[in-house]
Enzyme design. Structure first.
Site, PDB file in Angstrom:
ATOM      1  N   GLY A 150       0.843  -1.178   0.000  1.00  0.00           N
ATOM      2  CA  GLY A 150       0.000   0.000   0.000  1.00  0.00           C
ATOM      3  C   GLY A 150       0.887   1.238   0.000  1.00  0.00           C
ATOM      4  CB  CYS A 151       0.703   4.535  -1.685  1.00  0.00           C
ATOM      5  SG  CYS A 151      -1.046   4.931  -1.457  1.00  0.00           S
ATOM      6  CG  ASN A 152      -1.734   5.751   2.926  1.00  0.00           C
ATOM      7  OD1 ASN A 152      -1.299   6.708   2.301  1.00  0.00           O
ATOM      8  ND2 ASN A 152      -3.030   5.550   3.088  1.00  0.00           N
ATOM      9  CB  THR A 155       4.670   6.693   3.376  1.00  0.00           C
ATOM     10  OG1 THR A 155       4.196   6.741   2.035  1.00  0.00           O
ATOM     11  CG2 THR A 155       5.308   8.023   3.729  1.00  0.00           C
TER      12      THR A 155
END
EC number: 1.2.1.38
Length: 343
Positions: A150-152, A155
């Site tokens: 997932g992009c979140n 990060t």
């Protein structure tokens, strides 16, 4: 590889599909041989995304019309809960990078808990490798199926995993306060992502129940060697691209910065800023870079760790190409050295 790897993008009419096309268009080791989008089948990619109309691309088609003999690697950019069925039907001798959430969680019971349905491809789940490239490079290199993060989750993982591994922070004192651009919600029309609903505003969403929490808990606990349950709150920014995570941790700030700098010193896409500096989303826009900063809190023994990346590139499609380069035996930075767009 003497010849360019033949690439099929399943679900090319979404934002991540378009980003894959943008990046592969100048990639010296890949060429696109098939693009699918069931509802837009028969149309040109230029009609769906006019910014790509200058490229010579295959006409969009249905997945069942793709000839596997023309494909070395599939990028699967389909909605969650769709990839399991689609990938199960693909030839077992083809490489696959999945950009959905369908294979990210190793425990099928955890998947069922967070996604509300039983996993339907357990045999594939067992072979899937988590696609956080900087932490699973060796496994990805030999994998057939890689599950993009997932992009979140990417990060937050970049900010926290090296600190847990180094014992530089208290595992029970992790707060991830994250802001993300609206493209992370996908291209399908939704009331909550209409211009009038997002512009001139700023709000938290999926509070205490965002599905990327499961990825944080999976990866944090693995590295820490014990259960880790962070606090995570995402917020929606009125901008197209970019994620900025502010992570509040307990530990000595200088040691935290040193741990991050040491872990990422040889990573081509990870940039640790000088101690005391914080990054900005505009400094990574359109690139495969992640910038990380550490600032000491006013309270002794606490720090703020900042991480920013482009959710469509480093957080998704750029990460997918990074992984595909490894799977195909190409230099891992191939096609990804583009500088960020500014302003």
């Amino acid at each position: 590889m003497a010849d360019k790897a033949r690439i099929a993008i399943l679900g090319a009419s979404g934002y991540t599909g378009a980003e894959l096309v943008r990046l592969i268009a100048t990639h010296p080791g890949m060429r696109i041989t098939a693009l699918t989008a069931d509802r837009r089948a028969g149309e040109s990619m230029g009609a769906v995304f006019p910014h790509l109309r200058h490229l010579d691309l295959p006409t969009l088609c249905r997945i069942e019309d793709v000839n596997p003999d023309d494909v070395d690697l599939y990028f699967c950019a389909l909605p969650h809960a769709t990839s399991q069925e689609v990938i199960s039907a693909l030839p077992r001798d083809r490489k696959i990078v999945d950009l959905s959430a369908d294979f990210r969680l190793r425990d099928p019971q955890v998947y069922a808990e967070w996604y509300g349905r039983a996993h339907s491809a357990l045999d594939l789940q067992e072979e899937a490798v988590y696609g956080l490239t900087e932490f699973y490079r060796d496994e990805i290199r030999g994998a057939r199926l890689v599950a993009g993060t997932g992009c979140n989750a990417a990060t937050g993982n970049y900010a926290v995993l090296p600190l847990l591994a180094a014992g530089a922070i208290d595992p029970d004192e992790i707060i991830i306060d994250l802001k993300t651009g609206v493209s992370g919600a996908g291209r399908a029309p939704k009331e909550g992502t209409l211009f009038a609903e997002v512009s001139e505003g700023f709000h938290a969403y999926n509070i205490a129940r965002h599905r990327h929490i499961a990825e944080f808990e999976q990866e944090f606990s693995k590295v820490a060697g014990r259960p880790v349950t962070p606090t995570f709150v995402p917020h929606l920014l009125p901008q197209n691209r970019g994620i900025l995570a502010t992570v509040y941790v307990k530990g000595e700030p200088a040691a935290i910065h040193a741990a991050l700098a040491a872990r990422y010193q040889d990573e081509p896409f990870m940039v640790v800023l000088p101690f005391g500096e914080a990054p900005a989303t505009r400094h990574v826009r359109g690139s495969n870079f992640c910038h990380i900063g550490v600032v000491a809190d006013r309270r002794p023994g606490r720090a703020m760790v900042f991480a920013t990346l482009d959710n469509l590139t480093k957080g998704s499609s750029g990460q997918a190409i990074h992984n595909a380069n490894l799977m195909l035996g190409l230099p891992e930075t191939t096609g990804l050295d583009l500088a960020p767009m500014f302003p």
